[in-house]
Scaffold this active site. Structure first.
Site, PDB file in Angstrom:
ATOM      1  N   ARG A  35      68.522 -31.350-104.301  1.00 41.43           N
ATOM      2  CA  ARG A  35      68.601 -30.967-102.881  1.00 41.43           C
ATOM      3  C   ARG A  35      67.396 -31.468-102.085  1.00 41.43           C
ATOM      4  NH1 ARG A  35      71.559 -25.149-103.746  1.00 41.43           N
ATOM      5  NH2 ARG A  35      73.639 -26.035-103.540  1.00 41.43           N
ATOM      6  N   LYS A 197      93.478 -20.975-109.747  1.00 39.83           N
ATOM      7  CA  LYS A 197      94.531 -20.202-109.096  1.00 39.83           C
ATOM      8  C   LYS A 197      95.132 -20.854-107.862  1.00 39.83           C
ATOM      9  CE  LYS A 197      92.863 -15.703-110.512  1.00 39.83           C
ATOM     10  NZ  LYS A 197      92.171 -14.490-110.085  1.00 39.83           N
ATOM     11  N   GLY A 376      81.370 -23.941-100.687  1.00 40.59           N
ATOM     12  CA  GLY A 376      82.139 -23.126 -99.743  1.00 40.59           C
ATOM     13  C   GLY A 376      82.391 -23.855 -98.437  1.00 40.59           C
TER      14      GLY A 376
END
Ligand code: AMP
Length: 397
Positions: A35, A197, A376
């Site tokens: 990072r 899922k 995310g």
């Protein structure tokens, strides 16, 4: 797009939101500098212009002030990365931070203390953002990993720089890569969705069906589709209550002329373990007591053909339980096919969580066009959401 390359930073103090949420060991040494490296293009451009950099970031999930999450641990690694003097202040707002910012000379870097030592950071507090804004002349957001959060340093702060705000180089690249898939991608466009899922991918599927030509489905979510279509899935992972949804997705894909490719065969195991017995079976015929933990060789061949015929490729989610070597072949095969397509001129974007880990683990990082840095944030972009950190720079609501 408001890019930092349109701005001359000479004698300017750039207040940069970076993502320096790096892993530290028990001696507070940074164990992975990815990072810090990722922020280099932005920081180097500003320093080379003759500006100075004031870096703000969060680190970990501190509960109030916690020494182990102090950004002072990053002073040496950042000095090593940039070869310039790096100063640090033990708070990110207030008199001491303002004085340190005032005293900062062009070509130098100042690291502010962990933003999340103040709870106002996460609540997006106006006064806290205003206090931060006093530290710089130009606001640069280069933290894609937190762009989906409306925090003080990622979103609220932008309003204090109406004419002096821009995306950093890393954030620009993330936005461009998503655009290249979702808006300007050369056809055929293929999305590969794996992972556990259906329920966690449904919003993505909904959003991308209008934009793609092929949808490849793999991973655990395969079996909800196969069961809904009448196949026998043995003890494979399934979301019983999502079977109707799976059929609706297939119907919708048909309406939108998207070719859906489901696996043909599976590597079945008699336990969720890397020492389990395994056998290759038809995807529609998994015996009771066995579970599909990876896609099989015929599937790999089929998927590779689709991928190698695509001009734009998006990959999110592993094709099997790649963490266990006996069930990693499908994920590796996808990586190889994407690498081949990329070598032949296709654009490939890998984003969101475990597929990024897989790409790194199996050495495909430099063989795909772009690997997203934000889990995310990437997922929310693929879901079609406007990220608050991006909207704040563009002055969108
Ligand atoms: P996600 O976070 O939804 O992308 O899911 C990633 C996880 O899905 C990884 O930890 C994989 O091990 C898991 N996974 C992939 N394929 C399967 C499968 N066939 N059965 C169970 N888990 C799977």
């Amino acid at each position: 797009m408001k890019s930092l390359f349109d701005i001359n930073f000479k004698n300017k103090k750039a207040l940069i939101r970076v993502d320096f949420n790096v892993p530290l060991n028990e001696n507070f040494e940074v164990t992975d500098t990815t990072r810090i490296e990722a922020a280099k293009p932005t920081i180097i451009k500003i320093l080379e212009d003759g500006g100075s950099c004031i870096l703000m970031s969060h680190l970990g999930r501190p509960n109030g002030i916690e020494e182990r999450y102090s950004l002072k641990h990053l002073v040496n690694p950042v000095e090593d990365a940039f070869g310039v003097e790096v100063k640090y202040v033990p708070d990110c707002i207030g008199e001491e931070a303002e004085a340190a910012s005032q005293a900062l000379k062009p070509g130098h870097i100042l690291i502010l203390e962990n933003l999340r030592f103040h709870e106002e950071e996460k609540s997006g507090d106006f006064e806290f953002a205003k206090a931060l804004s006093k530290l710089g002349d130009i606001y640069v957001n280069d933290a894609f990993g937190t762009a989906h959060r409306a925090h003080a340093s990622t979103t609220t702060i932008a309003q204090f720089f109406p004419d002096n705000k821009c995306f950093g180089a890393l954030l620009s690249k993330e936005i461009e890569s998503i655009k290249k898939v979702m808006e300007t991608g050369e056809r055929p466009i293929t999305a590969i969705l794996g992972g556990a899922k259906v329920s966690s991918k449904i919003t993505i599927i909904d959003n991308i069906l209008d934009k793609i030509d092929h949808l490849i489905i793999g991973g655990g979510m395969t079996f909800t589709f196969i069961k809904a279509l009448g196949g026998s899935i043995g003890d494979s992972l399934v979301e019983e209550d999502k079977q109707t949804l799976a059929l609706e997705i297939l119907e919708l894909a048909k309406e939108k002329n998207v070719d859906v490719h489901l696996p043909l065969d599976a590597i079945a195991a008699d336990a969720f373990s890397e020492t389990a017995n395994t056998k290759t079976v038809s995807i529609n015929d998994i015996p009771d007591g066995w579970m599909g933990l990876d896609v099989g060789p015929e599937t790999n061949e089929l998927f590779a053909k689709v991928i190698e015929g695509s001009k734009t490729i998006l990959w999110n989610g592993p094709l099997g339980v790649f963490e266990m070597p006996p069930f990693s072949k499908g994920t590796i095969a996808i990586g190889e096919a994407i690498a081949n397509a990329t070598k032949n001129g296709s654009f490939s974007l890998v984003g969101g969580g475990d597929s990024v880990a897989a790409v790194k683990q199996f050495g495909f990082e430099d063989k795909v066009s772009y690997v997203s840095t934000g889990g995310g944030a990437m997922l929310e972009s693929l879901e079609g959401k406007t990220l608050p950190g991006i909207a704040a720079i563009l002055d969108e609501d």
